[in-house]
Design a protein around this motif. Structure first.
Motif, PDB file in Angstrom:
ATOM      1  N   LYS A 440      49.749  51.148  40.461  1.00 14.83           N
ATOM      2  CA  LYS A 440      50.344  50.580  41.677  1.00 14.83           C
ATOM      3  C   LYS A 440      51.355  49.484  41.315  1.00 14.83           C
ATOM      4  O   LYS A 440      52.437  49.387  41.911  1.00 14.83           O
ATOM      5  CB  LYS A 440      49.247  50.016  42.592  1.00 14.83           C
ATOM      6  CG  LYS A 440      48.423  51.073  43.307  1.00 14.83           C
ATOM      7  CD  LYS A 440      47.209  50.476  44.025  1.00 14.83           C
ATOM      8  CE  LYS A 440      47.613  49.736  45.281  1.00 14.83           C
ATOM      9  NZ  LYS A 440      48.048  50.628  46.369  1.00 14.83           N
ATOM     10  N   GLY A 441      50.984  48.658  40.337  1.00 17.00           N
ATOM     11  CA  GLY A 441      51.906  47.619  39.897  1.00 17.00           C
ATOM     12  C   GLY A 441      53.154  48.199  39.267  1.00 17.00           C
ATOM     13  O   GLY A 441      54.277  47.708  39.479  1.00 17.00           O
ATOM     14  N   ARG A 464      51.506  42.579  39.678  1.00 13.66           N
ATOM     15  CA  ARG A 464      50.162  42.010  39.557  1.00 13.66           C
ATOM     16  C   ARG A 464      49.371  42.037  40.861  1.00 13.66           C
ATOM     17  O   ARG A 464      48.158  41.821  40.848  1.00 13.66           O
ATOM     18  CB  ARG A 464      50.281  40.559  39.060  1.00 13.66           C
ATOM     19  CG  ARG A 464      51.039  40.435  37.753  1.00 13.66           C
ATOM     20  CD  ARG A 464      51.248  38.978  37.342  1.00 13.66           C
ATOM     21  NE  ARG A 464      52.138  38.879  36.193  1.00 13.66           N
ATOM     22  CZ  ARG A 464      51.746  38.955  34.925  1.00 13.66           C
ATOM     23  NH1 ARG A 464      50.463  39.100  34.639  1.00 13.66           N
ATOM     24  NH2 ARG A 464      52.618  38.876  33.939  1.00 13.66           N
ATOM     25  N   ALA A 465      50.056  42.281  41.970  1.00 15.42           N
ATOM     26  CA  ALA A 465      49.410  42.104  43.281  1.00 15.42           C
ATOM     27  C   ALA A 465      48.128  42.913  43.424  1.00 15.42           C
ATOM     28  O   ALA A 465      47.115  42.401  43.925  1.00 15.42           O
ATOM     29  CB  ALA A 465      50.395  42.472  44.386  1.00 15.42           C
ATOM     30  N   ALA A 466      48.144  44.173  42.984  1.00 19.12           N
ATOM     31  CA  ALA A 466      46.949  45.020  43.152  1.00 19.12           C
ATOM     32  C   ALA A 466      45.792  44.531  42.286  1.00 19.12           C
ATOM     33  O   ALA A 466      44.623  44.725  42.636  1.00 19.12           O
ATOM     34  CB  ALA A 466      47.282  46.472  42.811  1.00 19.12           C
ATOM     35  N   GLY A 471      40.884  39.860  41.859  1.00 20.40           N
ATOM     36  CA  GLY A 471      40.567  38.709  41.023  1.00 20.40           C
ATOM     37  C   GLY A 471      40.760  38.898  39.538  1.00 20.40           C
ATOM     38  O   GLY A 471      40.039  38.308  38.741  1.00 20.40           O
ATOM     39  N   THR A 472      41.739  39.714  39.162  1.00 17.38           N
ATOM     40  CA  THR A 472      42.013  39.875  37.734  1.00 17.38           C
ATOM     41  C   THR A 472      43.525  39.909  37.505  1.00 17.38           C
ATOM     42  O   THR A 472      44.321  39.823  38.449  1.00 17.38           O
ATOM     43  CB  THR A 472      41.322  41.131  37.168  1.00 17.38           C
ATOM     44  OG1 THR A 472      41.429  41.120  35.744  1.00 17.38           O
ATOM     45  CG2 THR A 472      41.939  42.405  37.731  1.00 17.38           C
ATOM     46  N   SER A 562      42.558  57.568  46.495  1.00 16.41           N
ATOM     47  CA  SER A 562      42.336  56.838  47.744  1.00 16.41           C
ATOM     48  C   SER A 562      42.926  55.433  47.713  1.00 16.41           C
ATOM     49  O   SER A 562      43.137  54.817  48.768  1.00 16.41           O
ATOM     50  CB  SER A 562      40.836  56.769  48.053  1.00 16.41           C
ATOM     51  OG  SER A 562      40.165  55.999  47.060  1.00 16.41           O
ATOM     52  N   LEU A 563      43.205  54.902  46.499  1.00 17.59           N
ATOM     53  CA  LEU A 563      43.787  53.569  46.392  1.00 17.59           C
ATOM     54  C   LEU A 563      45.307  53.577  46.529  1.00 17.59           C
ATOM     55  O   LEU A 563      45.923  52.512  46.657  1.00 17.59           O
ATOM     56  CB  LEU A 563      43.412  52.931  45.048  1.00 17.59           C
ATOM     57  CG  LEU A 563      41.949  52.518  44.854  1.00 17.59           C
ATOM     58  CD1 LEU A 563      41.733  51.981  43.444  1.00 17.59           C
ATOM     59  CD2 LEU A 563      41.537  51.480  45.889  1.00 17.59           C
TER      60      LEU A 563
END
Length: 603
Positions: A440-441, A464-466, A471-472, A562-563
């Motif tokens: 995704k990034g 980095r958003a996804a 929290g990583t 699904s993501l």
């Protein structure tokens, strides 16, 4: 002959004797410590063997780092890429690893130096800005920073290799897209515009690009080690060892420049730079040359090397060359991926055999000049080390889970760099989640639209958003600049929180977000992208985006569909259609059948 070796490059057991020899020498010189950077006089990423002082002394074989050896303690500073590697390669009982960013050398020196102590450094190896930071730290502690005339490591390194003497060759103007006379003219116009009398650079990449020359003095980058002095008016000077120049090459270059030996730099500066304003890039030019300019009566103007920005914006010939190189490299990579899927399930392949197979596929193109860096071939926990380098002692069998291969090639028309993470057998839900978030990034960068004037720092968070959502994060930049048959890591452009140079059409960058779970697995998906102007209906500003030039399938097996959003699925399907259309006509029937399956639509 292969372009990479898997021999163990680190010998931490030799550290104690070598550090003792250095300390004994420092005692003779009246010094209380010495700074050992991982650099040469040109600040190269890849140094010739004769310049690998940090590796020889400590065992650390990474491409960036600095050690400081004091009488009673020693530390080595590395960034987030090498925090695991450094502990494996260095005797940590002798030399303490520290994080270069979180605890920089200057901070540490401020805590350990005592008033009156003398810290030595080699002005041939430290940039002007590095020396300034070190000097400030020493002065705050009441100590002093002392230049040495001869590097004390060189006096105790008894079997130090000889400097390289690879021939200098001309880079075809059809590939360069511009002759050196025109490049020199553009640079000189820029100097006059900035009211600078001259620029001096020890960056061998700058001289290679400006004068359309290439060489073989270092691994993986076709560099002739050289220096350049370019006045705003008149003839520039190339400083290079004359033994590297054939009569034909010398004659050709002499039409556009004077040629002198490196040992003549001081004399030429003294003869030509008195009273002149000389541009020096403080992050690239080593302190030694700043001293010579001032000794010659020149006035230093600190600023970015104007050659760097000119070189970063690729012309039409260079853009066409990189596209051609990536199609050729895509064929080699597809052949490798098909081999991988056929062979690895047999359970006999290793990190080394996979790296060798990929190099073999590239060699079969018939035009491979070199790898652009040693392949990062990493299975299981080794993939969690971003800059892992496989050796015979670390070599793992490729087993079920995720396998990562980060590699690149040097062709005369372009430089490539690609990373793929490949599913081997069953992958866990956690692996699929992280793999998809990295993808995704990657897609977020590939599809980014940004206004003219935007810099890489403004795009870095897209990648980095996804990962931030759960929290990583990853500890390296999202993308680096890439040269045209030059360095695979080229500035000043980059996509990172430190990327302040505005992105311009023609710049090539990597797009490589990742995720690393220490001791378990690592993920990275990397393509190279070319900045281009894009049209947006109703746009009120000039807008830019990216053309993805790397052409190879992205493994869809570890994706948690699904993501992904519909637009992300559409991008991946469109990218795979491009890959198939470009590569399928160029591979054999078996590989074409594999490619058709690998690029099948999802969603």
């Amino acid at each position: 002959m292969p372009f990479q070796s898997f021999d163990e490059v680190s010998q931490p057991s030799l550290g104690p004797d070598r550090v003792k020899a250095l300390r004994d020498k420092l005692g003779e010189l009246g010094l209380d410590g010495f700074v050992v950077p991982r650099s040469d006089e040109h600040q190269n990423e890849y140094c010739p063997p004769s310049e690998e002082r940090l590796s020889w002394l400590t065992g650390f074989a990474g491409s960036a780092g600095i050690a400081i050896i004091l009488k009673d303690q020693a530390s080595i500073f590395v960034d987030g890429r090498y925090t695991v590697q450094v502990r494996e390669q260095v005797d940590t009982g002798l030399i303490t690893p520290r994080h270069l960013i979180e605890e920089p050398p200057e901070k540490w020196l401020g805590e350990v130096l005592k008033p009156g102590q003398k810290l030595g450094y080699d002005p041939h190896l430290q940039s002007m800005s590095e020396v300034e930071r070190l000097r400030t730290a020493c002065e705050k502690a009441g100590a002093s920073l002392v230049p040495v005339k001869e590097n004390p490591i060189d006096t105790v390194w008894k079997d130090r290799p000889a400097p390289p003497l690879a021939p200098i060759v001309l880079h075809d103007v059809a590939l360069a897209g511009e002759d050196s006379g025109s490049k020199i003219g553009r640079l000189q116009a820029k100097l006059r515009e900035q009211k600078v009398d001259a620029v001096f650079t020890n960056d061998a990449h700058a001289a290679a690009w400006l004068f359309n020359i290439r060489g073989g003095d270092v691994s993986h980058t076709p560099l002739p080690l050289s220096y350049a002095l370019v006045p705003a008016e008149g003839q520039p000077t190339l400083f290079a060892d004359g033994r590297k120049l054939s009569n034909a090459v010398r004659d050709d270059l002499s039409h556009h420049m004077a040629i002198a030996e490196p040992r003549q730099i001081e004399a030429v500066l003294a003869e030509t730079m008195k009273g002149k304003t000389v541009r020096l890039d403080p992050n690239m030019v080593v302190e030694h040359f700043a001293i010579l300019v001032e000794r010659a009566g020149g006035k230093i103007q600190k600023g970015g090397d104007p050659v760097a920005l000119l070189r970063a914006v690729k012309n039409e010939a260079e853009r066409a060359g990189t596209r051609a190189a990536h199609i050729r490299d895509g064929v080699a990579f597809v052949n490798f991926l098909a081999w991988f899927d056929r062979t690895v399930p047999g359970g006999q392949e290793t990190e080394i055999s996979a790296a060798e197979a990929l190099e073999r596929c590239r060699t079969e193109t018939g035009v491979l000049k070199d790898l652009s860096f040693p392949s990062i071939s990493a299975a299981g926990p080794n993939a969690a080390i971003p800059h892992y380098r496989v050796s015979h002692s670390s070599n793992l069998a490729i087993s079920p889970g995720l396998y990562l291969i980060d590699s690149g090639a040097q062709y005369v028309d372009g430089t490539t760099d690609i990373t793929r993470t490949i599913a081997v057998g069953t992958v866990t839900p956690l692996m699929k989640d992280r793999y998809t978030r990295v993808l995704k990034g990657h897609i977020a960068i590939a599809t980014a639209r940004f206004p003219k004037g935007a810099a890489g720092s403004q795009l870095d968070s897209f990648a980095r958003a996804a990962l931030w959502e759960i929290g990583t994060d990853f500890d390296h930049g999202t993308g680096h600049g890439v040269g045209s048959y030059l360095s695979v890591h080229e500035g000043p452009q980059r996509i990172s929180k430190l990327g302040t140079t505005p992105l311009e059409p023609g710049m090539i960058l990597s797009n490589e977000p990742g995720y690393y779970r220490a001791g378990e697995f690592g993920i990275r998906t990397e393509n190279l992208v070319l900045v281009e102007e894009v049209e947006i209906e109703g746009a009120e500003r000039t807008m830019y985006g990216f053309e993805t030039v790397t052409l190879a399938p992205i493994d869809t097996r570890p994706i948690e569909v699904s993501l992904l959003t519909k637009s992300e699925i559409d991008w991946l399907n469109a990218y795979h259609a491009r890959v198939y259309d470009a590569i399928a006509p160029l591979v054999d029937d078996a590989e074409r059948a594999w490619l058709e399956q690998a690029t099948a639509r999802i969603g």
